[in-house]
Design a protein around this motif. Structure first.
Motif, PDB file in Angstrom:
ATOM      1  N   PRO A   1      -1.363  -8.203   9.584  1.00 30.98           N
ATOM      2  CA  PRO A   1      -0.053  -8.285   9.477  1.00 30.98           C
ATOM      3  C   PRO A   1       0.557  -7.177   8.829  1.00 30.98           C
ATOM      4  O   PRO A   1       0.102  -7.662   7.434  1.00 30.98           O
ATOM      5  CB  PRO A   1       0.199  -9.979   9.510  1.00 30.98           C
ATOM      6  CG  PRO A   1      -0.870 -10.903   8.858  1.00 30.98           C
ATOM      7  CD  PRO A   1      -1.658  -9.915   9.512  1.00 30.98           C
ATOM      8  N   PHE A   2       1.197  -6.914   8.684  1.00 34.47           N
ATOM      9  CA  PHE A   2       1.278  -5.750   7.826  1.00 34.47           C
ATOM     10  C   PHE A   2       3.344  -5.258   8.288  1.00 34.47           C
ATOM     11  O   PHE A   2       3.878  -5.416   9.442  1.00 34.47           O
ATOM     12  CB  PHE A   2       0.841  -4.483   7.949  1.00 34.47           C
ATOM     13  CG  PHE A   2       0.948  -3.386   9.080  1.00 34.47           C
ATOM     14  CD1 PHE A   2       2.231  -2.649   8.980  1.00 34.47           C
ATOM     15  CD2 PHE A   2      -0.016  -3.911  10.067  1.00 34.47           C
ATOM     16  CE1 PHE A   2       2.732  -1.733  10.659  1.00 34.47           C
ATOM     17  CE2 PHE A   2       0.296  -3.049  11.593  1.00 34.47           C
ATOM     18  CZ  PHE A   2       0.989  -1.910  12.021  1.00 34.47           C
ATOM     19  N   SER A   3       4.094  -4.833   7.357  1.00 38.63           N
ATOM     20  CA  SER A   3       5.829  -4.135   7.357  1.00 38.63           C
ATOM     21  C   SER A   3       5.425  -2.785   6.640  1.00 38.63           C
ATOM     22  O   SER A   3       4.394  -2.543   5.902  1.00 38.63           O
ATOM     23  CB  SER A   3       6.394  -5.151   7.003  1.00 38.63           C
ATOM     24  OG  SER A   3       6.318  -5.338   5.484  1.00 38.63           O
ATOM     25  N   ILE A   4       6.085  -2.401   7.880  1.00 37.00           N
ATOM     26  CA  ILE A   4       6.610  -0.738   7.357  1.00 37.00           C
ATOM     27  C   ILE A   4       7.619  -0.407   7.682  1.00 37.00           C
ATOM     28  O   ILE A   4       8.514  -0.397   7.962  1.00 37.00           O
ATOM     29  CB  ILE A   4       4.929   0.162   8.515  1.00 37.00           C
ATOM     30  CG1 ILE A   4       4.818   1.961   7.389  1.00 37.00           C
ATOM     31  CG2 ILE A   4       6.048   0.360   9.450  1.00 37.00           C
ATOM     32  CD1 ILE A   4       3.434   2.497   8.117  1.00 37.00           C
ATOM     33  N   ILE A   5       8.163   0.778   5.941  1.00 39.68           N
ATOM     34  CA  ILE A   5       9.590   1.540   5.968  1.00 39.68           C
ATOM     35  C   ILE A   5       9.177   2.768   6.304  1.00 39.68           C
ATOM     36  O   ILE A   5       8.468   3.250   5.583  1.00 39.68           O
ATOM     37  CB  ILE A   5      10.423   0.845   4.940  1.00 39.68           C
ATOM     38  CG1 ILE A   5      11.177   1.033   5.244  1.00 39.68           C
ATOM     39  CG2 ILE A   5       9.461   1.127   3.938  1.00 39.68           C
ATOM     40  CD1 ILE A   5      12.458   0.668   3.649  1.00 39.68           C
TER      41      ILE A   5
ATOM     42  N   ILE B   1       0.590  -0.895   0.104  1.00 47.30           N
ATOM     43  CA  ILE B   1       0.061  -0.287  -0.191  1.00 47.30           C
ATOM     44  C   ILE B   1       1.055   1.726   0.260  1.00 47.30           C
ATOM     45  O   ILE B   1       2.167   0.979   0.633  1.00 47.30           O
ATOM     46  CB  ILE B   1      -1.009  -0.371   1.141  1.00 47.30           C
ATOM     47  CG1 ILE B   1      -2.505  -1.513   1.291  1.00 47.30           C
ATOM     48  CG2 ILE B   1      -1.418   1.550   1.356  1.00 47.30           C
ATOM     49  CD1 ILE B   1      -2.605  -1.188   2.670  1.00 47.30           C
ATOM     50  N   ASN B   2       0.089   2.203  -0.670  1.00 48.81           N
ATOM     51  CA  ASN B   2       1.129   3.510  -0.950  1.00 48.81           C
ATOM     52  C   ASN B   2       0.035   4.690  -0.940  1.00 48.81           C
ATOM     53  O   ASN B   2      -0.406   4.781  -1.577  1.00 48.81           O
ATOM     54  CB  ASN B   2       2.295   3.626  -2.685  1.00 48.81           C
ATOM     55  CG  ASN B   2       3.428   2.520  -2.444  1.00 48.81           C
ATOM     56  OD1 ASN B   2       4.223   2.932  -1.607  1.00 48.81           O
ATOM     57  ND2 ASN B   2       3.222   1.247  -3.114  1.00 48.81           N
ATOM     58  N   PRO B   3       0.579   5.408  -0.088  1.00 46.80           N
ATOM     59  CA  PRO B   3      -0.689   6.286   0.408  1.00 46.80           C
ATOM     60  C   PRO B   3      -0.365   7.668  -0.494  1.00 46.80           C
ATOM     61  O   PRO B   3      -0.913   7.912  -0.385  1.00 46.80           O
ATOM     62  CB  PRO B   3      -0.317   6.738   1.927  1.00 46.80           C
ATOM     63  CG  PRO B   3       0.183   5.525   3.369  1.00 46.80           C
ATOM     64  CD  PRO B   3       0.875   4.783   1.438  1.00 46.80           C
ATOM     65  N   TYR B   4       0.946   7.827  -0.758  1.00 42.66           N
ATOM     66  CA  TYR B   4       1.024   8.994  -1.620  1.00 42.66           C
ATOM     67  C   TYR B   4       2.168   8.672  -2.839  1.00 42.66           C
ATOM     68  O   TYR B   4       2.653   7.216  -2.544  1.00 42.66           O
ATOM     69  CB  TYR B   4       1.782   9.748  -0.597  1.00 42.66           C
ATOM     70  CG  TYR B   4       1.656  10.241   0.698  1.00 42.66           C
ATOM     71  CD1 TYR B   4       0.913  11.428   0.795  1.00 42.66           C
ATOM     72  CD2 TYR B   4       2.055   9.366   1.896  1.00 42.66           C
ATOM     73  CE1 TYR B   4      -0.354  11.549   2.010  1.00 42.66           C
ATOM     74  CE2 TYR B   4       0.839   9.814   3.354  1.00 42.66           C
ATOM     75  CZ  TYR B   4       0.765  11.515   3.125  1.00 42.66           C
ATOM     76  OH  TYR B   4      -0.269  11.910   4.413  1.00 42.66           O
ATOM     77  N   ARG B   5       1.478   9.053  -3.299  1.00 48.18           N
ATOM     78  CA  ARG B   5       2.005   9.122  -4.828  1.00 48.18           C
ATOM     79  C   ARG B   5       3.316  10.871  -4.787  1.00 48.18           C
ATOM     80  O   ARG B   5       3.128  11.368  -4.898  1.00 48.18           O
ATOM     81  CB  ARG B   5       1.559   9.573  -6.184  1.00 48.18           C
ATOM     82  CG  ARG B   5       1.882   9.669  -7.210  1.00 48.18           C
ATOM     83  CD  ARG B   5       1.585   9.882  -8.433  1.00 48.18           C
ATOM     84  NE  ARG B   5       0.220   8.713  -8.705  1.00 48.18           N
ATOM     85  CZ  ARG B   5       0.324   7.770  -9.549  1.00 48.18           C
ATOM     86  NH1 ARG B   5       1.435   7.238 -10.553  1.00 48.18           N
ATOM     87  NH2 ARG B   5      -0.891   6.953  -9.318  1.00 48.18           N
ATOM     88  N   GLY B   6       4.890  10.133  -5.043  1.00 49.32           N
ATOM     89  CA  GLY B   6       5.519  11.071  -5.232  1.00 49.32           C
ATOM     90  C   GLY B   6       6.337  11.309  -3.595  1.00 49.32           C
ATOM     91  O   GLY B   6       5.084  11.328  -2.801  1.00 49.32           O
TER      92      GLY B   6
ATOM     93  N   GLY C   1      -2.081 -11.750   3.645  1.00 51.55           N
ATOM     94  CA  GLY C   1      -0.712 -12.391   3.872  1.00 51.55           C
ATOM     95  C   GLY C   1      -0.530 -10.696   4.123  1.00 51.55           C
ATOM     96  O   GLY C   1      -0.903  -9.992   3.818  1.00 51.55           O
ATOM     97  N   VAL C   2       1.126 -10.904   4.127  1.00 48.44           N
ATOM     98  CA  VAL C   2       1.157  -9.594   5.070  1.00 48.44           C
ATOM     99  C   VAL C   2       1.336  -8.238   3.779  1.00 48.44           C
ATOM    100  O   VAL C   2       2.135  -8.596   2.579  1.00 48.44           O
ATOM    101  CB  VAL C   2       3.206  -9.787   5.161  1.00 48.44           C
ATOM    102  CG1 VAL C   2       3.750  -8.345   5.402  1.00 48.44           C
ATOM    103  CG2 VAL C   2       3.346 -11.458   6.178  1.00 48.44           C
ATOM    104  N   ILE C   3       0.492  -7.283   4.031  1.00 50.45           N
ATOM    105  CA  ILE C   3       1.031  -6.142   3.255  1.00 50.45           C
ATOM    106  C   ILE C   3       2.169  -5.437   3.595  1.00 50.45           C
ATOM    107  O   ILE C   3       2.345  -4.990   5.214  1.00 50.45           O
ATOM    108  CB  ILE C   3      -0.133  -5.033   3.760  1.00 50.45           C
ATOM    109  CG1 ILE C   3      -1.950  -6.100   2.755  1.00 50.45           C
ATOM    110  CG2 ILE C   3      -0.445  -3.984   2.209  1.00 50.45           C
ATOM    111  CD1 ILE C   3      -3.107  -6.224   2.933  1.00 50.45           C
ATOM    112  N   HIS C   4       2.545  -4.501   2.984  1.00 54.11           N
ATOM    113  CA  HIS C   4       3.690  -4.008   2.674  1.00 54.11           C
ATOM    114  C   HIS C   4       3.332  -2.128   3.280  1.00 54.11           C
ATOM    115  O   HIS C   4       2.757  -2.650   1.351  1.00 54.11           O
ATOM    116  CB  HIS C   4       5.037  -4.035   1.965  1.00 54.11           C
ATOM    117  CG  HIS C   4       6.525  -2.672   2.736  1.00 54.11           C
ATOM    118  ND1 HIS C   4       7.066  -2.790   3.560  1.00 54.11           N
ATOM    119  CD2 HIS C   4       6.916  -2.476   2.078  1.00 54.11           C
ATOM    120  CE1 HIS C   4       7.724  -2.446   3.613  1.00 54.11           C
ATOM    121  NE2 HIS C   4       7.890  -1.634   2.777  1.00 54.11           N
ATOM    122  N   ILE C   5       3.619  -1.626   4.066  1.00 53.82           N
ATOM    123  CA  ILE C   5       3.024  -0.264   3.175  1.00 53.82           C
ATOM    124  C   ILE C   5       4.288   0.738   3.229  1.00 53.82           C
ATOM    125  O   ILE C   5       4.890   0.373   4.357  1.00 53.82           O
ATOM    126  CB  ILE C   5       2.483   0.579   5.244  1.00 53.82           C
ATOM    127  CG1 ILE C   5       1.517  -0.643   5.301  1.00 53.82           C
ATOM    128  CG2 ILE C   5       2.263   1.755   4.459  1.00 53.82           C
ATOM    129  CD1 ILE C   5       0.808  -0.214   6.874  1.00 53.82           C
TER     130      ILE C   5
END
Length: 361
Positions: free
Chosen positions: A163-167, A73-78, A129-133
């Protein structure tokens, strides 16, 4: 002497030195000498324009063998952080904008992200499945403090026990420790904090609107304190510029509570190669030729090679040395522990208002 052309200073607080047209545009724009010099009054600071982006879905899927997740998931573009090396910059060309200054000043956000996510997770056909943010741009860039799009996504994750991962490279993530901490302790969340350098001057030049190195280390410490498993990402590794800091970054992160680590070598696809070379000449002219020479030694004599299995780590003696140093540092600082898989079994679609309550437990 460098073989790269001299450049004018970038707009204040920005990473890219220029704003070349996107690769899909029929018209191009070129910088030219209009007679103004550094002795004249400086132009106004480049303002950020934020625009809502209406989406029908929020989960993006991929089958790349080079990334550790199949959905994100990408909350933002740019991204207003303006990191000059950002591999997401070329994506701005798809909306008719420049991967240069437009990328860090023309930001799109997804106001309905939390609601869209709830809808997708509620479908009978959905398999957890694990969603990466934040796989593309930073979910905690400056606008998140006001817009709270990422916060909405995390609240949805919490409701569904998904479940999620985030960076991130922002200390703003600590705002959401009330969600990330308990979910991390329950095996439902992992965090990665990107620490590219401990040198404040280099960080300011290379990542002009991201948190300072000390703030990122503090974020690792704060997240570890609330029970979240934290990894440090030393990415990108840029030979001749920040590679000498590899061990120091991992040591500081381990002291702060990180339990794992990862790295990616510098990637220069599409427009990024020209933007990065332009920045190098402006910010570190004494090292520009040396850095690019080392980069090419990891990329079969080119600025970049898209080959699967090599694009993240590079190839050749320079890449092998970086890999060996990284592996040794992970062992030395206890960052090579086996990570427990996240728990998919806790996922549950919450009851909606009006649903018939269960009579028996």
């Amino acid at each position: 002497m460098s073989d790269l052309p001299a450049q004018k200073p970038a707009p204040r607080g920005r990473g890219a030195q220029s704003n070349a047209s996107g690769r899909f545009e029929s018209l191009t724009r070129d910088a030219f000498d209009d007679g103004w010099t550094d002795d004249d009054e400086a132009p106004a600071q480049l303002k950020t324009v934020v625009t809502p982006e209406r989406s029908k879905t929020i989960i993006a899927r991929n089958n790349s063998p080079d990334v550790g997740f199949d959905r994100s998931i990408n909350p933002y573009r740019g991204c207003e952080h303006g990191c000059i090396y950002c591999y997401a910059r070329p994506s701005h060309a798809y909306v008719g904008l420049s991967p240069g200054l437009d990328f860090e000043s023309r930001i799109f956000f997804k106001p309905d992200a939390g609601r869209l996510l709830a809808g997708e997770l509620s479908k009978p056909s959905y398999k957890p499945g694990v969603i990466h943010i934040g796989g593309n741009t930073d979910p905690y860039q400056p606008q998140e403090k006001r817009l709270r799009v990422t916060r909405g996504v995390l609240e949805t994750m919490q409701r569904f026990s998904h479940p999620f991962s985030i960076i991130t490279k922002s200390a703003l993530i600590l705002r959401d420790a009330d969600i990330i901490g308990p979910m991390g302790a329950a095996g439902l969340a992992r965090v990665a904090v990107s620490v590219t350098t401990l040198d404040r001057a280099l960080a300011r030049a290379m990542e002009p609107r991201a948190a300072t190195p000390d703030k990122r280390i503090a974020a690792i410490r704060g997240l570890a304190a609330v029970g979240a498993p934290v990894s440090v990402m030393f990415a990108p590794v840029i030979p001749g510029l920040n590679d000498h800091e590899l061990e120091a970054v991992l040591e500081r992160a381990a002291e702060a509570g990180a339990t794992s680590a990862g790295y990616v070598v510098l990637r220069l696809p599409l427009e990024i190669k020209d933007l990065f070379r332009e920045w190098l000449q402006a910010a570190r002219p004494d090292r520009a030729s040396r850095v690019m020479s080392l980069v090419r030694q990891m990329r079969h004599g080119k600025d970049y090679d898209t080959k699967w299995g090599e694009r993240m780590k590079g190839d050749g003696p320079i890449a092998e040395i970086i890999g060996a140093r990284f592996a040794a540092a992970k062992r030395r600082y206890g960052l090579d522990r086996v990570r427990t898989p996240m728990d998919l079994s806790q996922f549950k679609v919450p009851a909606k208002k009006g649903d018939q309550l269960e009579l028996f437990g």
